[in-house]
Design an enzyme around this catalytic site. Structure first.
Site, PDB file in Angstrom:
ATOM      1  N   ASN A   9       0.868  -1.181   0.000  1.00 32.54           N
ATOM      2  CA  ASN A   9       0.000   0.000   0.000  1.00 32.54           C
ATOM      3  C   ASN A   9       0.905   1.231   0.000  1.00 32.54           C
ATOM      4  OD1 ASN A   9      -1.754   2.080   0.582  1.00 32.54           O
ATOM      5  ND2 ASN A   9      -2.210   1.399   2.673  1.00 32.54           N
ATOM      6  N   TRP A  10       0.969   1.885  -1.162  1.00 29.99           N
ATOM      7  CA  TRP A  10       1.878   3.037  -1.273  1.00 29.99           C
ATOM      8  C   TRP A  10       1.319   4.298  -0.619  1.00 29.99           C
ATOM      9  CZ3 TRP A  10       4.782   3.359  -6.656  1.00 29.99           C
ATOM     10  CH2 TRP A  10       5.649   2.257  -6.753  1.00 29.99           C
ATOM     11  N   LYS A  11       0.045   4.282  -0.242  1.00 32.88           N
ATOM     12  CA  LYS A  11      -0.593   5.465   0.345  1.00 32.88           C
ATOM     13  C   LYS A  11      -0.397   6.678  -0.571  1.00 32.88           C
ATOM     14  CE  LYS A  11       0.021   3.289   4.767  1.00 32.88           C
ATOM     15  NZ  LYS A  11       0.140   3.392   6.214  1.00 32.88           N
ATOM     16  N   HIS A  93      -9.248   1.203   5.187  1.00 32.64           N
ATOM     17  CA  HIS A  93      -7.958   1.402   5.850  1.00 32.64           C
ATOM     18  C   HIS A  93      -8.136   2.365   7.022  1.00 32.64           C
ATOM     19  CE1 HIS A  93      -3.871   2.668   6.625  1.00 32.64           C
ATOM     20  NE2 HIS A  93      -3.496   1.544   6.058  1.00 32.64           N
ATOM     21  N   GLU A  95      -6.529   4.780   7.992  1.00 36.80           N
ATOM     22  CA  GLU A  95      -6.330   6.199   7.656  1.00 36.80           C
ATOM     23  C   GLU A  95      -7.569   6.772   6.968  1.00 36.80           C
ATOM     24  OE1 GLU A  95      -2.599   5.604   5.650  1.00 36.80           O
ATOM     25  OE2 GLU A  95      -1.694   5.097   7.580  1.00 36.80           O
ATOM     26  N   GLU A 163      -4.947  -4.833  10.848  1.00 35.65           N
ATOM     27  CA  GLU A 163      -3.915  -3.823  11.013  1.00 35.65           C
ATOM     28  C   GLU A 163      -4.175  -3.043  12.299  1.00 35.65           C
ATOM     29  OE1 GLU A 163      -2.050  -2.731   6.999  1.00 35.65           O
ATOM     30  OE2 GLU A 163      -3.851  -1.542   7.178  1.00 35.65           O
ATOM     31  N   GLY A 169       2.778   2.405  10.604  1.00 40.74           N
ATOM     32  CA  GLY A 169       3.716   3.502  10.390  1.00 40.74           C
ATOM     33  C   GLY A 169       4.456   3.949  11.637  1.00 40.74           C
ATOM     34  N   SER A 209       3.804  -2.000  10.213  1.00 33.91           N
ATOM     35  CA  SER A 209       5.259  -1.993  10.371  1.00 33.91           C
ATOM     36  C   SER A 209       5.910  -3.333  10.032  1.00 33.91           C
ATOM     37  CB  SER A 209       5.647  -1.545  11.785  1.00 33.91           C
ATOM     38  OG  SER A 209       5.208  -0.210  12.012  1.00 33.91           O
ATOM     39  N   GLY A 230       2.973  -1.088   4.177  1.00 38.51           N
ATOM     40  CA  GLY A 230       2.983   0.312   3.776  1.00 38.51           C
ATOM     41  C   GLY A 230       4.395   0.751   3.409  1.00 38.51           C
ATOM     42  N   GLY A 231       5.069   1.386   4.363  1.00 37.19           N
ATOM     43  CA  GLY A 231       6.378   1.992   4.112  1.00 37.19           C
ATOM     44  C   GLY A 231       7.367   1.074   3.411  1.00 37.19           C
TER      45      GLY A 231
HETATM   46  P1  PGA Z   1       3.137   0.380   7.482  1.00 33.26           P
HETATM   47  O1  PGA Z   1       1.644   0.555   6.924  1.00 33.26           O
HETATM   48  O2  PGA Z   1       3.657  -0.927   6.920  1.00 33.26           O
HETATM   49  O3  PGA Z   1       3.890   1.570   6.972  1.00 33.26           O
HETATM   50  O4  PGA Z   1       3.036   0.334   8.969  1.00 33.26           O
HETATM   51  C1  PGA Z   1       0.780  -0.550   6.795  1.00 33.26           C
HETATM   52  C2  PGA Z   1      -0.542  -0.114   6.257  1.00 33.26           C
HETATM   53  O5  PGA Z   1      -1.024   0.954   6.647  1.00 33.26           O
HETATM   54  O6  PGA Z   1      -1.152  -0.820   5.427  1.00 33.26           O
END
Ligand code: PGA
Length: 253
Positions: A9-11, A93, A95, A163, A169, A209, A230-231
């Site tokens: 997930n590149w956000k 998600h 966010e 999650e 993050g 993470s 994500g990251g």
């Molecule tokens: P993260 O994000 O790996 O940067 O913690 C995961 C996500 O939000 O899907």
């Protein structure tokens, strides 16, 4: 046997130059033994899908509107994502739930829209730190799961991503015991609602993470069928070892 899935997930990250990372992933994983998905920002989906046209790596969106079309300025429908080559879409998600006040009812409507458009819905659920500390994790997960997943869910059209919000993050990762408790709980609930055949076949991802350094430990947990990353999905350098860890994963607990 559930086929494993490594999803990125590149956000709100990535411009045209970053398509090079998708090319590099395709080159590094010509013959992947797990399913691969990258969800770049909407602006890159069409180009990314073209790059992956002859590769098993699939491209997905990060959100969709609950309706197929209409007067919703700035929104994107599931149909539009499918039209430019997306095969999946993340819905719910944390966010989106926090930045846009999305409820589980909203998320279920989006997942249904994804199904109607032929997309796989990656339905995200997860507790906040205060909820975990108040020992309410399983109540929260149970309610989110019941309300966010549509009744027509199947292994083909739905993936669940657990999650924990406090792990996204932050560099904090849930322990294998914490992941195991929640994933086993989700599995039981899915079997209870959809019956053993569908309930056992729907894949459960862990997210929060996940990094090259902790991926193997997470993938060893029973009922973890992959990760939503994500990251560490932003570069082939970081995501590739996570894919390799998933390919080599042996569940031990
Ligand atoms: P993260 O994000 O790996 O940067 O913690 C995961 C996500 O939000 O899907």
């Amino acid at each position: 046997m559930r086929r494993k899935l490594a999803a990125g997930n590149w956000k709100m990250n990535g411009c045209k130059a970053d398509l090079a990372q998708i090319k590099a992933l395709c080159a590094a994983h010509e013959t992947a033994t797990v399913d691969l998905l990258i969800c770049p920002p909407t602006t890159l989906i069409g180009a990314a899908a073209e790059i992956c046209a002859d590769h098993a790596l699939q491209i997905g969106g990060q959100d969709c509107h609950a309706q197929a079309s209409g007067a919703h300025t700035g929104d994107i429908s599931a149909q539009m994502l499918a039209d430019v080559g997306a095969r999946a879409v993340i819905v719910g998600h944390s966010e989106r739930r926090s930045d846009h006040a999305e409820t589980s009812d909203d998320v279920r409507a989006k997942a249904s829209a994804a199904h109607d458009a032929g997309l796989q819905a990656i339905v995200c659920i997860g507790e906040h730190l205060a909820e975990r500390e108040a020992d309410r994790t399983l109540n929260v997960i149970g309610a989110q799961l019941a309300d966010s997943v549509p009744g027509d869910a199947s292994a083909e059209n739905t993936v669940i991503a657990y999650e924990p919000c406090w792990a996204i993050g932050t560099g904090l990762t849930a322990t294998p015991d914490q992941i195991s408790e929640v994933h086993d709980f989700i599995r039981d609930r899915l079997v209870g609602r959809f019956g053993p055949e569908i309930g056992q076949a729907i894949r459960l991802l862990y997210g929060g993470s996940v990094k090259p350094g902790n991926a193997s430990q997470i993938f060893a947990v029973q009922n973890v069928d992959g990760a939503l990353v994500g990251g560490a999905s932003l570069t082939s350098r970081d995501f590739s070892p996570i894919i390799s860890a998933l390919e080599g994963a042996v569940e031990v607990s």
